[in-house]
Design a protein around this motif. Structure first.
Motif, PDB file in Angstrom:
ATOM      1  N   LEU A  84      36.321  48.401  27.857  1.00  8.53           N
ATOM      2  CA  LEU A  84      36.555  49.457  28.845  1.00  8.53           C
ATOM      3  C   LEU A  84      36.936  48.881  30.208  1.00  8.53           C
ATOM      4  CD1 LEU A  84      36.568  52.478  29.307  1.00  8.53           C
ATOM      5  CD2 LEU A  84      34.134  52.365  29.828  1.00  8.53           C
ATOM      6  N   LEU A  85      36.189  47.875  30.687  1.00  4.91           N
ATOM      7  CA  LEU A  85      36.465  47.306  32.005  1.00  4.91           C
ATOM      8  C   LEU A  85      37.845  46.656  32.081  1.00  4.91           C
ATOM      9  CD1 LEU A  85      35.484  46.767  34.851  1.00  4.91           C
ATOM     10  CD2 LEU A  85      34.331  44.708  34.026  1.00  4.91           C
TER      11      LEU A  85
ATOM     12  N   VAL B 104      31.738  51.985  35.731  1.00  3.83           N
ATOM     13  CA  VAL B 104      31.428  51.050  34.646  1.00  3.83           C
ATOM     14  C   VAL B 104      30.485  49.949  35.142  1.00  3.83           C
ATOM     15  CG1 VAL B 104      32.402  49.338  33.061  1.00  3.83           C
ATOM     16  CG2 VAL B 104      33.572  51.515  33.413  1.00  3.83           C
ATOM     17  N   LEU B 105      30.766  49.392  36.329  1.00  2.00           N
ATOM     18  CA  LEU B 105      29.937  48.317  36.861  1.00  2.00           C
ATOM     19  C   LEU B 105      28.520  48.795  37.159  1.00  2.00           C
ATOM     20  CD1 LEU B 105      32.469  46.507  39.236  1.00  2.00           C
ATOM     21  CD2 LEU B 105      31.535  45.638  37.084  1.00  2.00           C
TER      22      LEU B 105
ATOM     23  N   GLY C 118      24.964  47.533  35.545  1.00  2.63           N
ATOM     24  CA  GLY C 118      23.844  47.044  36.333  1.00  2.63           C
ATOM     25  C   GLY C 118      24.185  45.768  37.069  1.00  2.63           C
ATOM     26  N   SER C 119      23.355  45.402  38.028  1.00  4.29           N
ATOM     27  CA  SER C 119      23.642  44.268  38.910  1.00  4.29           C
ATOM     28  C   SER C 119      23.009  42.965  38.434  1.00  4.29           C
ATOM     29  CB  SER C 119      23.151  44.573  40.331  1.00  4.29           C
ATOM     30  OG  SER C 119      21.755  44.854  40.321  1.00  4.29           O
ATOM     31  N   HIS C 120      22.593  42.898  37.158  1.00  2.00           N
ATOM     32  CA  HIS C 120      22.020  41.651  36.659  1.00  2.00           C
ATOM     33  C   HIS C 120      23.102  40.576  36.566  1.00  2.00           C
ATOM     34  CE1 HIS C 120      23.243  44.185  33.223  1.00  2.00           C
ATOM     35  NE2 HIS C 120      23.694  43.056  32.714  1.00  2.00           N
TER      36      HIS C 120
ATOM     37  N   PHE D 130      29.845  50.297  47.198  1.00  3.64           N
ATOM     38  CA  PHE D 130      28.574  49.976  46.544  1.00  3.64           C
ATOM     39  C   PHE D 130      28.335  48.468  46.478  1.00  3.64           C
ATOM     40  CE2 PHE D 130      31.236  49.063  42.976  1.00  3.64           C
ATOM     41  CZ  PHE D 130      30.502  48.257  42.118  1.00  3.64           C
ATOM     42  N   LEU D 131      29.423  47.682  46.567  1.00  3.46           N
ATOM     43  CA  LEU D 131      29.282  46.230  46.525  1.00  3.46           C
ATOM     44  C   LEU D 131      28.535  45.681  47.740  1.00  3.46           C
ATOM     45  CD1 LEU D 131      32.857  45.319  45.254  1.00  3.46           C
ATOM     46  CD2 LEU D 131      30.738  45.190  43.940  1.00  3.46           C
ATOM     47  N   SER D 132      28.390  46.507  48.791  1.00  7.34           N
ATOM     48  CA  SER D 132      27.666  46.054  49.984  1.00  7.34           C
ATOM     49  C   SER D 132      26.157  46.105  49.791  1.00  7.34           C
ATOM     50  CB  SER D 132      28.055  46.911  51.194  1.00  7.34           C
ATOM     51  OG  SER D 132      27.671  48.263  51.001  1.00  7.34           O
ATOM     52  N   ASN D 133      25.697  46.754  48.713  1.00  4.71           N
ATOM     53  CA  ASN D 133      24.263  46.783  48.432  1.00  4.71           C
ATOM     54  C   ASN D 133      23.760  45.364  48.159  1.00  4.71           C
ATOM     55  OD1 ASN D 133      24.421  49.567  48.666  1.00  4.71           O
ATOM     56  ND2 ASN D 133      24.562  49.897  46.457  1.00  4.71           N
TER      57      ASN D 133
END
Length: 509
Positions: free
Chosen positions: A198-199, A231-232, A236-238, A268-271
């Motif tokens: 998918l990505l 999708v990201l 999740g951010s693992h 959201f990448l700034s989290n």
């Protein structure tokens, strides 16, 4: 193929009504109680086509071919006089299957080959800096699992080939494959589970949108970024354990920031958790560190656009954050030893209030990348360094414009507490500093958007020129014009001329 339809042992009437048959003979009890005509237990013969629903349940055929739309299986009774003999039907079925599988194999090979050609002719080799599109090389070596990914690869490859060979029919094929890939993608997204393809599929469609239609005239690429973000986030951010998946995420960081700067919305990448989402053993280089700073900017622009008019405490806090980020960007440039190449073909005179812009700007071609640069003697590393510097200047200039476009924010720069902080931190924020950034952008934007391993060259150049336009519009205002008079109107004309030059093909896509 000739086969027997269905697996139930019940009478044909019960099977059609989808009720349980008691298997009584010669007439079942269900039909007798319902006063229905029992059609008996003899099962009809059917023709099975590999595109039919029945045949799709088989595990012995190609998974790609099964997804295509085709002719449905035709059910006939044994008493039908037009029924072909079993031997003829088997032979006809095998011939059709062989032709269709051969056609699928040829098409798959063509899709793979054209993507491999795109990678070979468009991506640089022997570079010390990481190539943003390097994930395409890794993907080209991976077996394709879904029809959507094959079609998205074909759309990019045929689009590139059509413009390289100046063939409208080939470019149209790229658009056709793109539309088919979108249809397949919608079907995939309707499934409860996310597939591994998918990505890369959405990323491939995003590249097609950027290369074919550009960031100036099409909102399609932004729509695809929203799909990628979904999708990201579901992933999740693992930390990443798959090299290809990490390469795709690494590539998307730049796209996500470009999208955030364009929409002026927080990314959201700034989290915090995403800042540490990395691949084991892979250390951040100087451009990764720039992105760590750049990803903060869209959120600050969003706050500046929507800050309450009389909330002085919030305004002061925002000014401090913007000032600090501008300073950090400048420190990055000075400390990371990022150097501009020998060029562009015009001189920058810092003592002059105006800039010298070449009369012969880089000739524009379509947005698809090329391994052969228009200017001689410029290596990928040098060109990429210039583009990242241009990116940094554009972000800093957008922050300057956010500060000075609202008097409530610019007035905070006069507060003693903020002046004391800026002085202790050796932070210098002046209109002249912003003017200098704008001149450098005008000097290098055209050079950095030439068709040499583009790697976001045009997209970064376009957003930087737009930042320059907004600053010169602001400089026309009385309170800024009196600080250091410049011919802002003349500079605006140059900016619009450059923007039109960079986006000329947007008008013909």
């Amino acid at each position: 193929m000739v086969g027997v339809a269905g697996k139930s042992k019940g009478c044909h009437t019960c099977r059609k009504r989808k009720i349980k048959c008691d298997l009584s003979r010669p007439t079942c009890g269900q039909c007798a109680r319902g006063s229905w005509k029992c059609e008996g237990y003899k099962k009809p013969v059917v023709f099975l086509n590999e595109y039919s629903t029945t045949y799709q349940a088989s595990s012995t055929r190609s998974p790609i071919a099964s997804q295509d739309a085709g002719i449905k299986g035709l059910s006939v009774t044994q008493n039908n006089q037009q029924l072909l003999s079993s031997e003829q039907a088997v032979r006809s079925r095998e011939e059709k299957l062989n032709l269709q599988l051969f056609s699928h194999a040829v098409n798959t090979a063509q899709y793979d080959q054209i993507l491999a050609s795109f990678v070979t002719f468009c991506l640089p080799t022997q570079t010390s800096e990481e190539v943003p599109l390097a994930w395409l090389s890794s993907l080209a070596r991976e077996p394709k699992k879904s029809r959507a990914l094959l079609l998205s690869s074909a759309s990019l490859g045929y689009g590139w080939m059509g413009h390289v060979e100046n063939r409208v029919d080939v470019s149209n094929n790229g658009r056709r494959f793109y539309s088919q890939a979108l249809g397949r993608l919608r079907s995939t997204l309707s499934q409860p589970a996310l597939i591994s393809d998918l990505l890369p599929t959405i990323l491939m469609l995003l590249l097609y949108e950027i290369f074919e239609y550009g960031t100036q005239s099409s909102a399609g690429w932004i729509s695809h970024t929203e799909g990628i973000e979904t999708v990201l986030r579901l992933r999740g951010s693992h930390p990443f354990t798959d090299s290809l998946e990490f390469q795709m995420f690494h590539f998307y960081r730049t796209v996500g920031i470009l999208k955030g700067l364009t929409t002026r919305k927080s990314c959201f990448l700034s989290n915090t958790e995403w800042a540490y989402t990395w691949f084991p053993g892979h250390t951040k280089n100087r451009f990764d560190e720039l992105l760590d700073l750049a990803v903060i900017a869209p959120g600050l622009l969003d706050q500046a656009d929507n800050i309450p008019a009389h909330d002085t405490e919030t305004q002061s806090a925002l000014v401090l954050r913007i000032s600090t980020l501008i300073h950090q960007l400048k420190i990055w440039e000075e400390s990371k030893n990022v150097r501009l190449p020998q060029g562009p073909p015009h001189a920058f005179i810092s003592s002059s209030a105006s800039m010298m812009v070449t009369d012969q700007m880089q000739p524009r071609v379509h947005r698809y990348p090329s391994k052969h640069p228009q200017s001689l003697g410029i290596a990928f590393d040098e060109l990429q360094s210039a583009r990242w510097l241009l990116f940094e200047w554009a972000i800093a200039l957008m922050l300057y414009t956010a500060l000075y476009s609202k008097p409530s924010l610019s007035d905070c720069l006069k507060d003693e507490s903020i002046l004391g902080f800026l002085s202790c931190a050796y932070i210098k924020l002046t209109v002249q500093e912003a003017d200098l950034l704008t001149e450098k952008i005008m000097m290098w934007a055209d050079f950095c958007s030439q068709n040499a391993w583009q790697s976001f060259g045009p997209a970064i150049a376009i957003i930087s020129i737009k930042a320059a336009i907004q600053w010169y519009k602001l400089r026309q205002r009385t309170q800024l014009a009196n600080l250091l008079p410049i011919d802002a109107q003349h500079q605006l004309k140059k900016c619009h001329s450059m923007l039109n030059h960079m986006t000329y093909c947007d008008r013909f896509s």
